[in-house]
Design a protein around this motif. Structure first.
Motif, PDB file in Angstrom:
ATOM      1  N   UNK A  33       0.836  -1.199   0.000  1.00  0.00           N
ATOM      2  CA  UNK A  33       0.000   0.000   0.000  1.00  0.00           C
ATOM      3  C   UNK A  33       0.871   1.250   0.000  1.00  0.00           C
ATOM      4  N   UNK A  34       1.894   1.270   0.850  1.00  0.00           N
ATOM      5  CA  UNK A  34       2.796   2.421   0.894  1.00  0.00           C
ATOM      6  C   UNK A  34       3.518   2.602  -0.437  1.00  0.00           C
ATOM      7  N   UNK A  35       3.928   1.484  -1.052  1.00  0.00           N
ATOM      8  CA  UNK A  35       4.599   1.558  -2.341  1.00  0.00           C
ATOM      9  C   UNK A  35       3.631   2.087  -3.409  1.00  0.00           C
ATOM     10  N   UNK A  36       2.377   1.645  -3.362  1.00  0.00           N
ATOM     11  CA  UNK A  36       1.373   2.106  -4.326  1.00  0.00           C
ATOM     12  C   UNK A  36       1.137   3.606  -4.178  1.00  0.00           C
ATOM     13  N   UNK A  44      -0.324  11.031 -13.666  1.00  0.00           N
ATOM     14  CA  UNK A  44      -1.035  12.289 -13.867  1.00  0.00           C
ATOM     15  C   UNK A  44      -2.409  12.111 -14.506  1.00  0.00           C
ATOM     16  N   UNK A  45      -2.638  10.987 -15.194  1.00  0.00           N
ATOM     17  CA  UNK A  45      -3.893  10.787 -15.912  1.00  0.00           C
ATOM     18  C   UNK A  45      -4.700   9.655 -15.287  1.00  0.00           C
ATOM     19  N   UNK A  46      -5.510   9.943 -14.295  1.00  0.00           N
ATOM     20  CA  UNK A  46      -6.300   8.870 -13.689  1.00  0.00           C
ATOM     21  C   UNK A  46      -7.343   8.332 -14.672  1.00  0.00           C
ATOM     22  N   UNK A  64      -5.054   1.717  -8.381  1.00  0.00           N
ATOM     23  CA  UNK A  64      -4.597   1.066  -9.612  1.00  0.00           C
ATOM     24  C   UNK A  64      -3.191   0.500  -9.441  1.00  0.00           C
ATOM     25  N   UNK A  65      -2.312   1.231  -8.782  1.00  0.00           N
ATOM     26  CA  UNK A  65      -0.947   0.750  -8.548  1.00  0.00           C
ATOM     27  C   UNK A  65      -0.947  -0.498  -7.664  1.00  0.00           C
ATOM     28  N   UNK A  66      -1.743  -0.503  -6.629  1.00  0.00           N
ATOM     29  CA  UNK A  66      -1.837  -1.657  -5.734  1.00  0.00           C
ATOM     30  C   UNK A  66      -2.400  -2.864  -6.483  1.00  0.00           C
ATOM     31  N   UNK A  67      -3.455  -2.652  -7.253  1.00  0.00           N
ATOM     32  CA  UNK A  67      -4.067  -3.720  -8.042  1.00  0.00           C
ATOM     33  C   UNK A  67      -3.046  -4.306  -9.025  1.00  0.00           C
ATOM     34  N   UNK A  68      -2.292  -3.436  -9.696  1.00  0.00           N
ATOM     35  CA  UNK A  68      -1.289  -3.885 -10.656  1.00  0.00           C
ATOM     36  C   UNK A  68      -0.197  -4.689  -9.970  1.00  0.00           C
ATOM     37  N   UNK A  69       0.245  -4.242  -8.827  1.00  0.00           N
ATOM     38  CA  UNK A  69       1.293  -4.936  -8.088  1.00  0.00           C
ATOM     39  C   UNK A  69       0.844  -6.334  -7.668  1.00  0.00           C
ATOM     40  N   UNK A  70      -0.365  -6.445  -7.139  1.00  0.00           N
ATOM     41  CA  UNK A  70      -0.903  -7.741  -6.732  1.00  0.00           C
ATOM     42  C   UNK A  70      -1.092  -8.640  -7.956  1.00  0.00           C
ATOM     43  N   UNK A  71      -1.624  -8.090  -9.034  1.00  0.00           N
ATOM     44  CA  UNK A  71      -1.842  -8.864 -10.263  1.00  0.00           C
ATOM     45  C   UNK A  71      -0.537  -9.400 -10.825  1.00  0.00           C
ATOM     46  N   UNK A  72       0.508  -8.584 -10.815  1.00  0.00           N
ATOM     47  CA  UNK A  72       1.804  -9.025 -11.331  1.00  0.00           C
ATOM     48  C   UNK A  72       2.379 -10.157 -10.491  1.00  0.00           C
ATOM     49  N   UNK A  73       2.204 -10.084  -9.180  1.00  0.00           N
ATOM     50  CA  UNK A  73       2.702 -11.141  -8.301  1.00  0.00           C
ATOM     51  C   UNK A  73       1.949 -12.448  -8.568  1.00  0.00           C
ATOM     52  N   UNK A  74       0.647 -12.373  -8.761  1.00  0.00           N
ATOM     53  CA  UNK A  74      -0.148 -13.562  -9.078  1.00  0.00           C
ATOM     54  C   UNK A  74       0.266 -14.120 -10.434  1.00  0.00           C
ATOM     55  N   UNK A  75       0.429 -13.239 -11.415  1.00  0.00           N
ATOM     56  CA  UNK A  75       0.830 -13.667 -12.760  1.00  0.00           C
ATOM     57  C   UNK A  75       2.180 -14.389 -12.727  1.00  0.00           C
ATOM     58  N   UNK A  76       3.135 -13.850 -12.005  1.00  0.00           N
ATOM     59  CA  UNK A  76       4.455 -14.462 -11.899  1.00  0.00           C
ATOM     60  C   UNK A  76       4.357 -15.855 -11.283  1.00  0.00           C
ATOM     61  N   UNK A  77       3.560 -15.999 -10.233  1.00  0.00           N
ATOM     62  CA  UNK A  77       3.392 -17.305  -9.593  1.00  0.00           C
ATOM     63  C   UNK A  77       2.714 -18.303 -10.529  1.00  0.00           C
ATOM     64  N   UNK A  78       1.706 -17.853 -11.267  1.00  0.00           N
ATOM     65  CA  UNK A  78       1.006 -18.739 -12.193  1.00  0.00           C
ATOM     66  C   UNK A  78       1.924 -19.176 -13.330  1.00  0.00           C
ATOM     67  N   UNK A  79       2.743 -18.279 -13.844  1.00  0.00           N
ATOM     68  CA  UNK A  79       3.693 -18.636 -14.899  1.00  0.00           C
ATOM     69  C   UNK A  79       4.728 -19.636 -14.383  1.00  0.00           C
TER      70      UNK A  79
END
Length: 101
Positions: A33-36, A44-46, A64-79
């Motif tokens: 959350x802090x990183x997001x 600049x463009x929400x 959006x940043x938090x969602x992307x971070x979580x999604x990338x971690x899930x994607x990496x694990x699935x791959x």
């Protein structure tokens, strides 16, 4: 009349299936959350469609940043699991004398 393309929701007889289960995933949500929040300051463009403020107090860009971070971690694990499954399947094929595709 039954649709000829219908496939049953269970494996057919004499078919080989592999089930690969990975390690449990852990998310350090306070850190993420802090990183997001810090990453969202550079955006600049929400994109509309996200709640203006979430219950946790995150603005749209931070969400959006938090969602992307979580999604990338899930994607990496699935791959990683997909790759492991292919390796296991290939080793099994070689051990049983079958030709690997």
């Amino acid at each position: 009349m039954l649709n000829r393309l219908y496939k049953p929701p269970f494996p057919l007889c004499n078919k080989s299936i592999n089930i690969v289960i990975g390690e449990p995933m852990e998310f350090n949500l306070p850190k993420m959350t802090q990183m997001a929040i810090s990453m969202s300051r550079n955006l600049h463009n929400p994109i509309r469609g996200w709640p203006v403020l979430s219950p946790s107090g995150l603005d749209e860009a931070a969400q959006r940043c938090l969602y992307t971070s979580i999604s990338e971690q899930i994607h990496t694990s699935m791959e990683s699991l997909r790759s492991l499954s292919k390796k296991l399947s290939g080793a099994k094929s070689l051990n049983s004398g079958q030709v690997e595709e």
